[in-house]
Every structure is written in C-alpha cells, then in structure tokens.
Enzyme design. Structure first.
Site, PDB file in Angstrom:
ATOM      1  N   HIS A 191       0.820  -1.218   0.000  1.00  0.00           N
ATOM      2  CA  HIS A 191       0.000   0.000   0.000  1.00  0.00           C
ATOM      3  C   HIS A 191       0.849   1.262   0.000  1.00  0.00           C
ATOM      4  O   HIS A 191       1.883   1.338   0.657  1.00  0.00           O
ATOM      5  CB  HIS A 191      -0.988   0.009   1.176  1.00  0.00           C
ATOM      6  CG  HIS A 191      -0.377   0.030   2.547  1.00  0.00           C
ATOM      7  ND1 HIS A 191      -0.162   1.201   3.253  1.00  0.00           N
ATOM      8  CD2 HIS A 191       0.039  -0.968   3.358  1.00  0.00           C
ATOM      9  CE1 HIS A 191       0.363   0.918   4.436  1.00  0.00           C
ATOM     10  NE2 HIS A 191       0.497  -0.391   4.522  1.00  0.00           N
ATOM     11  N   HIS A 229       4.836   3.051  12.838  1.00  0.00           N
ATOM     12  CA  HIS A 229       3.889   4.150  13.049  1.00  0.00           C
ATOM     13  C   HIS A 229       4.485   5.278  13.874  1.00  0.00           C
ATOM     14  O   HIS A 229       3.766   6.027  14.538  1.00  0.00           O
ATOM     15  CB  HIS A 229       2.577   3.646  13.664  1.00  0.00           C
ATOM     16  CG  HIS A 229       1.671   3.016  12.670  1.00  0.00           C
ATOM     17  ND1 HIS A 229       0.319   2.844  12.892  1.00  0.00           N
ATOM     18  CD2 HIS A 229       1.893   2.525  11.428  1.00  0.00           C
ATOM     19  CE1 HIS A 229      -0.236   2.272  11.837  1.00  0.00           C
ATOM     20  NE2 HIS A 229       0.712   2.060  10.937  1.00  0.00           N
ATOM     21  N   ASP A 274       4.226  -6.075   3.549  1.00  0.00           N
ATOM     22  CA  ASP A 274       4.084  -4.954   4.478  1.00  0.00           C
ATOM     23  C   ASP A 274       5.185  -5.073   5.519  1.00  0.00           C
ATOM     24  O   ASP A 274       5.858  -6.105   5.621  1.00  0.00           O
ATOM     25  CB  ASP A 274       2.696  -4.962   5.118  1.00  0.00           C
ATOM     26  CG  ASP A 274       2.197  -3.576   5.480  1.00  0.00           C
ATOM     27  OD1 ASP A 274       3.037  -2.682   5.724  1.00  0.00           O
ATOM     28  OD2 ASP A 274       0.969  -3.388   5.541  1.00  0.00           O
ATOM     29  N   ASP A 280       6.280   2.191   6.244  1.00  0.00           N
ATOM     30  CA  ASP A 280       5.012   1.469   6.201  1.00  0.00           C
ATOM     31  C   ASP A 280       4.075   2.244   5.270  1.00  0.00           C
ATOM     32  O   ASP A 280       3.536   3.271   5.664  1.00  0.00           O
ATOM     33  CB  ASP A 280       4.442   1.373   7.616  1.00  0.00           C
ATOM     34  CG  ASP A 280       3.061   0.768   7.677  1.00  0.00           C
ATOM     35  OD1 ASP A 280       2.655   0.087   6.723  1.00  0.00           O
ATOM     36  OD2 ASP A 280       2.368   0.999   8.692  1.00  0.00           O
ATOM     37  N   GLU A 313      -5.212   0.940   2.975  1.00  0.00           N
ATOM     38  CA  GLU A 313      -4.831  -0.087   3.937  1.00  0.00           C
ATOM     39  C   GLU A 313      -4.818   0.431   5.360  1.00  0.00           C
ATOM     40  O   GLU A 313      -5.215  -0.278   6.298  1.00  0.00           O
ATOM     41  CB  GLU A 313      -3.447  -0.647   3.580  1.00  0.00           C
ATOM     42  CG  GLU A 313      -3.074  -1.931   4.331  1.00  0.00           C
ATOM     43  CD  GLU A 313      -2.487  -1.699   5.710  1.00  0.00           C
ATOM     44  OE1 GLU A 313      -2.398  -2.663   6.488  1.00  0.00           O
ATOM     45  OE2 GLU A 313      -2.110  -0.543   6.027  1.00  0.00           O
ATOM     46  N   GLU A 314      -4.377   1.678   5.555  1.00  0.00           N
ATOM     47  CA  GLU A 314      -4.247   2.215   6.912  1.00  0.00           C
ATOM     48  C   GLU A 314      -5.586   2.366   7.621  1.00  0.00           C
ATOM     49  O   GLU A 314      -5.624   2.534   8.841  1.00  0.00           O
ATOM     50  CB  GLU A 314      -3.515   3.560   6.886  1.00  0.00           C
ATOM     51  CG  GLU A 314      -2.044   3.476   6.509  1.00  0.00           C
ATOM     52  CD  GLU A 314      -1.180   2.755   7.534  1.00  0.00           C
ATOM     53  OE1 GLU A 314      -1.710   2.343   8.578  1.00  0.00           O
ATOM     54  OE2 GLU A 314       0.018   2.592   7.295  1.00  0.00           O
TER      55      GLU A 314
END
Length: 350
Positions: free
Chosen positions: A75, A326, A246, A192, A226-227
């Site tokens: 993603h 994150h 991922d 990410d 995706e998030e």
C-alpha cells in the site's frame, strides 16, 4: 536455488524509487499523485496497469501457465491527518488518518493540501508548547484535542486562515525526513508501506530486466486504503493466492530485526495460510535469506482486508523488518533485498 535472486537485484533502482515514493505525500485516501507515479514506473518496465474505482493500481505480469494468478499487494497510503476545524486563533485542529500515537507527531513539520491544489506548511504542536509559559507542558495529555497545526503564515484569526483557502476536510501530510545512512539504514516516516511497494518494484524490475517469466501470472495490487482497514477488500476474481508485502514489526518478544524479511504466521486478524507460510519459510531457509517468523498482536494487513472482504483466497504476509512502526521508522537495506529475493523465489517455483 542459491542466492542468485538476491545477487541480481537492481539495488540502485529500488533505493531511488523508494526515495521518490517517500517524498510524495500520500495520506490514506489521498493517493492520486503517487499512483500516477506507480503507473508510470510500471509502464516503463513494460507492464500493463489498470486503476480500480477504489484507487488501487493493478499491475499484471503474464505467467507461463494458465493457472490462477498470484496476487502481491502493498500500500502507498500512509498515516496523516485531516483538518477537523479552524480555531478562533487561526490554528488547525486535526483528526488522525490511520492509527498512531498522537505523541509520535508532536513537533513534526507538516503540509496542508488545499482542495484548490495549493499547499501551506506548518508545525504540529501541543496547545501548551512552551515550558516558559505553561506549567503543565510536560503533563498535558497528548491527544487530538490538545494538538494543533501552527501554520507558516501570518494568521491571527479564523478568518485569516479561511482567506488562504484552507477548509475543513483538507488533508495534512507529515514530512518524511528520509535519510539513507552509510551503515545501510533507511530512516523515514512512511516506510510502512512504501518500503513494501519498493520491494514489489524490485521484484518486477528483476523479472523483466532478466527476462524471467513467473510460473503463474502475477497481479501486483498497490492499494490506497490499507491504513484504515479496507485496502485490498476487493481482488480480481482470478487470484487464488495473495501475499501482502508490508512491514515486519519489532519489539517485545518478536524475533524480527531491521535486516530480516519478516514472515508473519499470525496477527490480530488470525493465522495466515499454513501451507503458504510454510513454503515461504522453506524458501528462505533454502536460499540462506535472513528471516524471522513472528506473531504480531496488534496488526492487520491488506491480506486481512481481502479475507474479510469475502475473497476466496489463501493469504500470507511478509515484509522488511521495521523498527518503531507508526512512528520514526527505520529499516536496513538488507531487509529489502531479503524480501525481494524471497518473493522472487516464491513466484518462480513451479
């Protein structure tokens, strides 16, 4: 097969593409610009692309057989924020896009993307940012209501900000601050999953440049949501296996390092396909690829979304190990090479 695939990766291509992706703002749902770049890169490699209504790019590489296609997903959407409201003093209240600790963005430079196409830069701060003024500066809870965007513009009131064309619902992206170190580390926000997308293109470049046709047709699905949990909820009907590429998480009792390709056996959505996971482990061991098999307790992927979306598939999850996910993320180049080599081994094995 010995590590021939790892030795044939165009490392300069992968790193240059990764830096381009990281430099392109793409908070979840705001991915048109970056998908244009993805499609241009795929076309340059001679691959067919199509864009779904849901803003996913599907890249097709024809296989040797008529067997069902293998899907490989990653993603381009990242964490970010949206303007929730304009405060009386002209600063912005945000609402988060994606799941992150609000403390991880305190002090970050950002950009507001206006609906008219213009941008305004700013800084994310607490509402009590100065130790010289506020006695609670260290104790103030880092939550949405206590964070705001200080705009790099002479605004003193709500009307000043509105006059600049900033509106509720405008997207806010965080500066990635990408650095490639002499030690081989790559530190940046948004690894990410732009590192995963770079791995997919590393695979695609390896196969097309060397004239290697995969056993089965490959469909690389680059998603934009995706998030927020539904990136790959739709898949083309001819796919019966999906590998989500991922980031591999690190910490606590996990064994993954920044140099490994992570093979996730289970995350919070449940176990991944036993046979596919076993094949990935066997190939990593066979080819001498530094890898880790882990369980991720607070994690979901595009494969999770595909399964929940009702797709009749088997699914697995791999990716480069990433520290401080994150937050201010970091990986190592070796993790990219190991991920690409494992994907190449999987899609070329009969």
């Amino acid at each position: 097969m010995e590590q021939t695939y790892k030795n044939r990766i165009n490392q300069a291509y992968v790193l240059e593409l990764l830096q381009e992706l990281l430099a392109t703002p793409s908070p979840t749902g705001y991915c048109a610009d970056i998908l244009n770049k993805v499609e241009a890169r795929a076309s340059a490699l001679g691959c067919k692309t199509e864009r779904t209504p849901k803003m996913a790019c599907i890249i097709t590489l024809q296989g040797r057989t008529d067997a069902p296609s293998i899907g490989l997903s990653a993603h381009v959407d990242t964490l970010g924020a949206m303007v929730r409201s304009i405060k009386p003093n002209g600063t912005l209240r945000m609402t988060p896009l994606g799941g992150y600790a609000m403390s991880s963005i305190e002090g970050e430079y950002c950009t507001v993307h206006k609906r008219d196409g213009g941008t305004v830069t700013g800084t994310i701060l607490t509402t009590h940012p100065s130790v010289h003024v506020y006695s609670d500066v260290r104790d103030q809870k880092r939550e949405e209501a206590n964070l705001e965007v200080r705009l790099d513009a002479p605004v003193k009131a709500k009307g000043d900000t509105e006059a600049m064309g900033i509106r509720n619902g405008d997207i806010i992206s965080f500066d990635p601050r990408t650095v490639l170190t002499d030690s081989g580390h790559i530190k940046s926000r948004h690894l990410d999953d732009k590192a995963g997308v770079a791995c997919l293109f590393g695979l695609l470049e390896l196969l097309t440049h060397n004239g290697i046709q995969p056993e089965r047709t490959l469909k690389l699905i680059v998603t934009s949501y995706e998030e927020v949990g539904h990136g790959a909820a739709y898949l083309p009907a001819d796919i019966n296996e999906l590998i989500a590429v991922d980031m591999g998480a690190m910490g606590d009792d996990l064994s993954c390092t920044e140099s490994d390709v992570s093979i996730c056996a289970k995350d919070s959505s449940g176990p991944y396909d036993y046979e596919m996971t076993g094949k990935l482990i066997r190939l990593a061991e066979r080819d001498g690829l530094s890898h880790a098999v882990d369980i991720y307790p607070n994690y979901g992927s595009d494969a999770s979304a595909a399964l929940r979306g009702g797709n009749n598939i088997r699914a697995a999850l791999i990716g480069p190990g990433v520290h401080a996910s994150h937050s201010m993320e970091r990986t190592h180049r070796e993790a990219l090479w190991n991920t690409i080599a494992l994907l190449a081994a999987y899609v070329t094995e009969a």
